[in-house]
Design an enzyme around this catalytic site. Structure first.
Site, PDB file in Angstrom:
ATOM      1  N   ASP A 121    -112.888   2.165 -28.295  1.00  0.00           N
ATOM      2  CA  ASP A 121    -111.466   2.496 -27.948  1.00  0.00           C
ATOM      3  C   ASP A 121    -110.133   3.023 -29.463  1.00  0.00           C
ATOM      4  O   ASP A 121    -110.841   2.155 -30.416  1.00  0.00           O
ATOM      5  CB  ASP A 121    -110.905   1.112 -27.101  1.00  0.00           C
ATOM      6  CG  ASP A 121    -111.358   1.106 -25.791  1.00  0.00           C
ATOM      7  OD1 ASP A 121    -111.790   2.309 -25.347  1.00  0.00           O
ATOM      8  OD2 ASP A 121    -111.499  -0.161 -25.466  1.00  0.00           O
ATOM      9  N   ILE A 122    -109.154   3.447 -29.625  1.00  0.00           N
ATOM     10  CA  ILE A 122    -108.975   3.100 -30.936  1.00  0.00           C
ATOM     11  C   ILE A 122    -108.350   1.500 -31.188  1.00  0.00           C
ATOM     12  O   ILE A 122    -108.188   1.715 -32.395  1.00  0.00           O
ATOM     13  CB  ILE A 122    -107.710   4.061 -30.470  1.00  0.00           C
ATOM     14  CG1 ILE A 122    -106.831   4.475 -31.598  1.00  0.00           C
ATOM     15  CG2 ILE A 122    -106.118   3.661 -29.535  1.00  0.00           C
ATOM     16  CD1 ILE A 122    -105.924   5.954 -31.305  1.00  0.00           C
TER      17      ILE A 122
END
Length: 248
Positions: A121-122
């Site tokens: 995930d970012i």
């Protein structure tokens, strides 16, 4: 009656290559079935037939690289989205780890068809794998993968006191997500505010959602291992090649 299989699917099942690579090799005339060249896409074979590939295919495959990145926060794993930069942008000569033991020489052509084998995930950091090798991608993200991924997760309990032992056991086994039971996980305390999660699946934002179910808020998440390959001392924002002696 034995069922016919698409040749590219059979090659993937045999671990020769990915389906995409198989289609390329078939078109180039590099694939033989029972000794005869098959160059038509969509061709089908019986499970008992012998599939072999020409030496050119093996030579091309051996040139394909696999890269480890220590992904910083704010980068997306795959395609650029919503103005965020993809992790592949970090792969250039000047961001290669100075202590990378690989003799491999970097060349920008290696960025072609270099794709993430799994997502991070970012707002998560740590080990991200990008590869040109379909076999590596299949090992890490294929439907039947059993490769473990280990994360260090800093958490905050939203209720009074400490997380009950019964809820820690639920994190290990017993939670459901998207209408299905999650596979058993290994979850244990590293210290008073950090858990170690070892998973064999990777649903979207899985760890954050698992924590939420038992009243834990994730403050930070870092992937430190995929299979037998560890993040180790690789600095944030830098990358190195997968060594020939390393296997997931």
């Amino acid at each position: 009656m034995t069922e016919l299989l698409r040749l590219s699917k059979r090659m993937s099942e045999l671990g020769l290559c990915s389906r995409r690579e198989a289609d390329e090799w078939i078109e180039r005339g590099w694939v033989r079935v029972d000794g005869k060249v098959v160059s038509e896409l969509g061709s089908k074979v019986l499970p008992g037939q012998i599939v072999t590939v020409e030496r050119q295919a093996a030579a091309e495959q051996s040139k394909r690289v696999t890269v480890l990145i220590n992904k910083p926060m704010g980068y997306v794993s795959g395609q650029a989205e919503d103005g965020y930069t993809p992790a592949i942008a970090l792969i250039k000569a000047e961001t290669r780890w100075a202590d990378d033991p690989s003799p491999e020489q970097f060349h920008p052509t290696q960025l072609r068809s270099l794709v993430p084998a799994g997502r991070l995930d970012i707002d998560s950091v740590g080990l991200l794998i990008l590869t040109q090798d379909g076999r590596v991608a299949k090992t890490l993200i294929g439907e039947t993968t059993t490769v473990e991924k280990e994360y260090l997760v800093r958490v905050q309990y939203s209720k009074v006191g400490k997380l009950p032992e019964s809820d820690l056991k639920k994190l290990c086994h017993g939670l459901w997500m998207d209408g299905k039971p999650l596979l058993p996980a290994k979850v244990r305390w590293q210290n008073e505010d950090q858990l170690s999660f070892t998973l064999r699946e990777g649903k979207k934002r899985q760890i954050r959602r698992m924590c939420d179910m038992v009243g834990l808020k994730v403050i930070g998440l870092k992937r430190v291992r995929i299979g037998k390959v560890k993040l180790g001392d690789l600095p944030v924002g830098q990358w190195r090649y997968l060594r020939p002696d390393e296997q997931f």
